[in-house]
Design a protein around this motif. Structure first.
Motif, PDB file in Angstrom:
ATOM      1  N   ALA A   1       8.854   6.135   8.122  1.00 17.64           N
ATOM      2  CA  ALA A   1       8.227   6.434   6.838  1.00 17.64           C
ATOM      3  C   ALA A   1       6.871   7.113   6.979  1.00 17.64           C
ATOM      4  O   ALA A   1       6.212   7.390   5.973  1.00 17.64           O
ATOM      5  CB  ALA A   1       8.067   5.152   6.031  1.00 17.64           C
ATOM      6  N   ALA A   2       6.477   7.427   8.211  1.00  8.72           N
ATOM      7  CA  ALA A   2       5.138   7.962   8.457  1.00  8.72           C
ATOM      8  C   ALA A   2       4.856   9.255   7.708  1.00  8.72           C
ATOM      9  O   ALA A   2       3.713   9.524   7.318  1.00  8.72           O
ATOM     10  CB  ALA A   2       4.921   8.165   9.957  1.00  8.72           C
ATOM     11  N   GLU A   3       5.873  10.062   7.482  1.00 10.45           N
ATOM     12  CA  GLU A   3       5.670  11.368   6.851  1.00 10.45           C
ATOM     13  C   GLU A   3       5.787  11.320   5.330  1.00 10.45           C
ATOM     14  O   GLU A   3       5.601  12.347   4.665  1.00 10.45           O
ATOM     15  CB  GLU A   3       6.690  12.373   7.406  1.00 10.45           C
ATOM     16  CG  GLU A   3       6.623  12.568   8.917  1.00 10.45           C
ATOM     17  CD  GLU A   3       5.253  13.064   9.367  1.00 10.45           C
ATOM     18  OE1 GLU A   3       4.683  13.929   8.660  1.00 10.45           O
ATOM     19  OE2 GLU A   3       4.758  12.577  10.399  1.00 10.45           O
ATOM     20  N   LEU A   4       6.080  10.169   4.770  1.00  9.97           N
ATOM     21  CA  LEU A   4       6.252  10.075   3.325  1.00  9.97           C
ATOM     22  C   LEU A   4       4.909  10.013   2.598  1.00  9.97           C
ATOM     23  O   LEU A   4       3.931   9.485   3.118  1.00  9.97           O
ATOM     24  CB  LEU A   4       7.062   8.826   2.972  1.00  9.97           C
ATOM     25  CG  LEU A   4       8.508   8.768   3.452  1.00  9.97           C
ATOM     26  CD1 LEU A   4       9.135   7.442   3.045  1.00  9.97           C
ATOM     27  CD2 LEU A   4       9.321   9.927   2.902  1.00  9.97           C
ATOM     28  N   THR A   5       4.878  10.547   1.385  1.00  9.21           N
ATOM     29  CA  THR A   5       3.689  10.433   0.552  1.00  9.21           C
ATOM     30  C   THR A   5       3.652   9.055  -0.098  1.00  9.21           C
ATOM     31  O   THR A   5       4.646   8.308  -0.097  1.00  9.21           O
ATOM     32  CB  THR A   5       3.686  11.497  -0.554  1.00  9.21           C
ATOM     33  OG1 THR A   5       4.762  11.229  -1.463  1.00  9.21           O
ATOM     34  CG2 THR A   5       3.849  12.894   0.037  1.00  9.21           C
ATOM     35  N   GLU A   6       2.515   8.714  -0.688  1.00 13.36           N
ATOM     36  CA  GLU A   6       2.400   7.430  -1.376  1.00 13.36           C
ATOM     37  C   GLU A   6       3.386   7.357  -2.543  1.00 13.36           C
ATOM     38  O   GLU A   6       4.005   6.313  -2.765  1.00 13.36           O
ATOM     39  CB  GLU A   6       0.976   7.232  -1.889  1.00 13.36           C
ATOM     40  CG  GLU A   6       0.772   5.892  -2.586  1.00 13.36           C
ATOM     41  CD  GLU A   6      -0.675   5.617  -2.952  1.00 13.36           C
ATOM     42  OE1 GLU A   6      -0.914   4.682  -3.737  1.00 13.36           O
ATOM     43  OE2 GLU A   6      -1.557   6.350  -2.456  1.00 13.36           O
TER      44      GLU A   6
ATOM     45  N   GLN B   1       3.803  -4.512   2.444  1.00 15.59           N
ATOM     46  CA  GLN B   1       4.364  -5.183   3.612  1.00 15.59           C
ATOM     47  C   GLN B   1       5.511  -4.425   4.261  1.00 15.59           C
ATOM     48  O   GLN B   1       5.810  -4.655   5.443  1.00 15.59           O
ATOM     49  CB  GLN B   1       4.832  -6.581   3.227  1.00 15.59           C
ATOM     50  CG  GLN B   1       3.704  -7.507   2.810  1.00 15.59           C
ATOM     51  CD  GLN B   1       4.194  -8.897   2.429  1.00 15.59           C
ATOM     52  OE1 GLN B   1       5.301  -9.294   2.770  1.00 15.59           O
ATOM     53  NE2 GLN B   1       3.371  -9.635   1.715  1.00 15.59           N
ATOM     54  N   TYR B   2       6.132  -3.519   3.511  1.00 12.18           N
ATOM     55  CA  TYR B   2       7.309  -2.833   4.050  1.00 12.18           C
ATOM     56  C   TYR B   2       7.228  -1.312   3.930  1.00 12.18           C
ATOM     57  O   TYR B   2       7.245  -0.602   4.930  1.00 12.18           O
ATOM     58  CB  TYR B   2       8.582  -3.344   3.369  1.00 12.18           C
ATOM     59  CG  TYR B   2       8.825  -4.803   3.623  1.00 12.18           C
ATOM     60  CD1 TYR B   2       9.416  -5.242   4.811  1.00 12.18           C
ATOM     61  CD2 TYR B   2       8.431  -5.764   2.688  1.00 12.18           C
ATOM     62  CE1 TYR B   2       9.620  -6.592   5.052  1.00 12.18           C
ATOM     63  CE2 TYR B   2       8.625  -7.112   2.932  1.00 12.18           C
ATOM     64  CZ  TYR B   2       9.217  -7.520   4.112  1.00 12.18           C
ATOM     65  OH  TYR B   2       9.412  -8.857   4.368  1.00 12.18           O
ATOM     66  N   MET B   3       7.125  -0.798   2.721  1.00  8.38           N
ATOM     67  CA  MET B   3       7.229   0.638   2.523  1.00  8.38           C
ATOM     68  C   MET B   3       6.031   1.413   3.047  1.00  8.38           C
ATOM     69  O   MET B   3       6.165   2.565   3.475  1.00  8.38           O
ATOM     70  CB  MET B   3       7.431   0.957   1.033  1.00  8.38           C
ATOM     71  CG  MET B   3       8.615   0.240   0.411  1.00  8.38           C
ATOM     72  SD  MET B   3      10.161   0.444   1.367  1.00  8.38           S
ATOM     73  CE  MET B   3      11.354  -0.276   0.245  1.00  8.38           C
ATOM     74  N   ALA B   4       4.839   0.796   3.038  1.00 15.68           N
ATOM     75  CA  ALA B   4       3.642   1.477   3.521  1.00 15.68           C
ATOM     76  C   ALA B   4       3.234   1.027   4.916  1.00 15.68           C
ATOM     77  O   ALA B   4       2.238   1.518   5.451  1.00 15.68           O
ATOM     78  CB  ALA B   4       2.486   1.254   2.542  1.00 15.68           C
TER      79      ALA B   4
ATOM     80  N   ALA C   1       8.350   5.186  -4.952  1.00 14.16           N
ATOM     81  CA  ALA C   1       9.696   5.405  -5.509  1.00 14.16           C
ATOM     82  C   ALA C   1      10.711   4.524  -4.781  1.00 14.16           C
ATOM     83  O   ALA C   1      11.569   3.900  -5.419  1.00 14.16           O
ATOM     84  CB  ALA C   1      10.083   6.875  -5.411  1.00 14.16           C
ATOM     85  N   ALA C   2      10.612   4.450  -3.466  1.00 12.36           N
ATOM     86  CA  ALA C   2      11.517   3.608  -2.687  1.00 12.36           C
ATOM     87  C   ALA C   2      11.283   2.128  -2.981  1.00 12.36           C
ATOM     88  O   ALA C   2      12.239   1.331  -3.017  1.00 12.36           O
ATOM     89  CB  ALA C   2      11.353   3.884  -1.191  1.00 12.36           C
ATOM     90  N   THR C   3      10.044   1.743  -3.196  1.00 11.05           N
ATOM     91  CA  THR C   3       9.709   0.360  -3.524  1.00 11.05           C
ATOM     92  C   THR C   3      10.367  -0.063  -4.825  1.00 11.05           C
ATOM     93  O   THR C   3      11.003  -1.129  -4.918  1.00 11.05           O
ATOM     94  CB  THR C   3       8.176   0.187  -3.661  1.00 11.05           C
ATOM     95  OG1 THR C   3       7.546   0.491  -2.411  1.00 11.05           O
ATOM     96  CG2 THR C   3       7.843  -1.250  -4.062  1.00 11.05           C
TER      97      THR C   3
END
Length: 219
Positions: free
Chosen positions: A202-207, A191-194, A212-214
């Motif tokens: 956050a578009a450029e972040l990997t899963e 709902q938030y990080m992805a 990790a942020a979650t």
């Protein structure tokens, strides 16, 4: 049945004497019934102090590791006894299990135990304060997460997600325990990080970076 009752009592006494806590029975594959049953405690979140993962670690070491092992993967002093009785403990360091459960579900289990459901775990609503129980729950989320991953998650959150949700997470209620108690890591991730609409930065972040942020947000 006549033989089972005293045997159950002896096993339960041994578990309590060894300081076993938390889920001494397998975690159900479906949602955990968070109750409360008659006489059981409801989930309160009006805390006078913030939960502490470090305090939770100390409580876990004293009251939980005998059954669940020092890292949540078994190997405690009661493991052989539990194995002999066919009691299968959940692997508390299993990332998939950790990501699927909300803090409120774990808190209900710690508070109310599993005796009313036929398990062997006693309730801890009287022996541990509310903050202590929430601290144990907070610590549980670190068992399947390395210190490096949490540090990476903090850095990623501060660099990327703080722009979207605020430095304290207020825009997504990450700082509100009453709301976070109902959210599993899977919920927060999806709902938030992805969600790139919720946080385009956050578009450029990997899963892995998003996870990790979650996990940082959960602890």
């Amino acid at each position: 049945m006549r033989r089972f009752i005293p045997l159950f009592t002896l096993i339960l006494a041994a578990l309590i004497a060894a300081g076993c806590s938390l889920a001494d029975t397998p975690v159900p594959s479906g949602p955990i019934q968070s109750g409360p049953l008659p006489g059981e405690e409801t989930i309160h979140t009006d805390l006078t102090a913030n939960p502490s993962a470090s305090e939770g670690a100390a409580i876990y070491a004293q009251s939980c590791s005998a059954c669940h092992g020092p890292e949540g993967a078994g190997g405690g002093q009661m493991t052989a006894v539990l194995d002999e009785q066919g009691i299968e403990l959940p692997m508390l360091n299993d990332p998939e299990l950790m990501r699927s459960r909300s803090p409120g579900e774990w808190f209900a289990m710690v508070s109310n135990g599993t005796l009313s459901a036929g398990g062997m775990m006693p309730p801890f609503s009287e022996s541990l304060t509310e903050v202590q129980r929430w601290s144990v729950v907070t610590y549980l989320y670190t068992l399947g997460t390395s210190a490096d991953q949490l540090a990476e998650g903090e850095a990623i959150y501060n660099e990327v997600y703080a722009e979207c949700f605020g430095a304290d997470g207020a825009a997504a209620s990450f700082n509100d325990i009453s709301i976070m108690a109902t959210r599993s890591p899977n919920n927060v991730f999806s709902q938030y990080m992805a969600d790139e609409e919720a946080c385009p930065a956050a578009a450029e972040l990997t899963e892995d970076q998003r996870w990790a942020a979650t996990l940082f947000a959960m602890t």
